[in-house]
Write an enzyme that holds these catalytic residues in place. Sequence first.
Site, PDB file in Angstrom:
ATOM      1  N   ASP A 194       5.927  72.493  42.186  1.00  8.11           N
ATOM      2  CA  ASP A 194       5.654  72.226  42.967  1.00  8.11           C
ATOM      3  C   ASP A 194       6.432  72.783  43.820  1.00  8.11           C
ATOM      4  O   ASP A 194       7.182  71.767  44.340  1.00  8.11           O
ATOM      5  CB  ASP A 194       4.773  70.640  42.876  1.00  8.11           C
ATOM      6  CG  ASP A 194       3.829  71.246  44.606  1.00  8.11           C
ATOM      7  OD1 ASP A 194       3.381  71.845  44.917  1.00  8.11           O
ATOM      8  OD2 ASP A 194       3.249  69.926  44.532  1.00  8.11           O
ATOM      9  N   SER A 244       7.081  68.303  41.269  1.00  9.98           N
ATOM     10  CA  SER A 244       7.511  68.282  42.177  1.00  9.98           C
ATOM     11  C   SER A 244       8.813  68.444  42.475  1.00  9.98           C
ATOM     12  O   SER A 244       8.862  67.400  41.135  1.00  9.98           O
ATOM     13  CB  SER A 244       6.758  67.134  43.997  1.00  9.98           C
ATOM     14  OG  SER A 244       6.834  66.494  43.561  1.00  9.98           O
ATOM     15  N   ASP A 263       8.855  78.197  47.546  1.00 13.46           N
ATOM     16  CA  ASP A 263       8.795  77.764  48.800  1.00 13.46           C
ATOM     17  C   ASP A 263       9.130  77.901  49.632  1.00 13.46           C
ATOM     18  O   ASP A 263      10.068  77.302  49.994  1.00 13.46           O
ATOM     19  CB  ASP A 263       7.796  76.228  49.020  1.00 13.46           C
ATOM     20  CG  ASP A 263       7.406  75.961  50.002  1.00 13.46           C
ATOM     21  OD1 ASP A 263       7.279  76.831  51.334  1.00 13.46           O
ATOM     22  OD2 ASP A 263       7.039  74.889  50.826  1.00 13.46           O
TER      23      ASP A 263
END
Length: 326
Positions: A96, A59, A118
């Site tokens: 991520d 992440s 995202d």
Amino acid sequence: MADVVSYKDLGLVNSREIFRKAVDGGYAIPAYNFNNLEQLQAIITACVETRSPVILQISKGARNYANETMLRYMATGAVQMAKEMGVEIPIVLHLDHGDSFELCQSCIESGFSSVMIDGSHLSYADNVALTRQVVDYAHAHDVTVEGELGVLAGIEDEVVAEKSTYTQPDEVEDFVKKTGVDSLAISIGTSHGAYKFKLKEGESVPPLRFDILAECQKRIPGFPIVLHGASSVLPEYVALINQYGGKMDGAVGVPEDQLRKAAASAVCKINIDSDGRLAVTAKVREYLQNNPSEFDPRKYLGAARTELIRLIKHKNETVLGSAGKA
Ligand code: 13P
């Protein structure tokens, strides 16, 4: 500024081929988050020993924590360690929850073979535009891209959402076409973190929305689908944590039989972070409480690593079905 490096020179692969095999074979590739040495050793050991392809997932928060250059060398070390164990397994290094084009670009330039952008919190049009921009850059480097439609509730590093919004099946075909993504994360009732469902006394975990998954699959047949927030929050770890001085009342996750069912469909990537964190925390707490004079980190982190190996093997063998597929 670190040197630009291609994942191909690090011995990593992108996700295209392993996703195709997973969709055809009715299993899912595990995506395990890591940010330290013991976690990475455990993931590699368990995946080599079960002969499972694996996605090493980082992440933005983990990248800040561990340092991007350090991570690149850790990934190279992971590939080499797997080779020296005598079995070659496909290893993907994946970002991520990338939240900007610049972050995805920086990861691609530092050796990631796959990135997630995202844009799920943006308007549909802005999500499409940002995802398309990342795909164009990534594909020029043969790096694969995961997009997201729908919002998961929960907390994960810097990603926080109070409420979930299920994916709208009517959007998926258009999104995949317009963006050119290689896989799509959808929202069907999973959520990030260790407190996925607020259950009242006697209530059980609500089932995942397999009807939404089926509708999505109908619109994009055979297209790789991703599930985030898929930890099961195993009660034995929560009990150990509470027994040894922790306080995690009400922690609950997605039952493993639901994940097994999802893995048999077009869901070809299942994200697991919290379960690993719980295993580590449980074993460190237990070890330190039982060995109060011990001060060698290898002892308590070693105990955590052993448990993590056991957990990951269990996931690969009995939940995701990825064991033996490398
Ligand atoms: P968990 O919090 O359920 O492990 O989910 C992790 C995840 O989805 C990482 O993106």
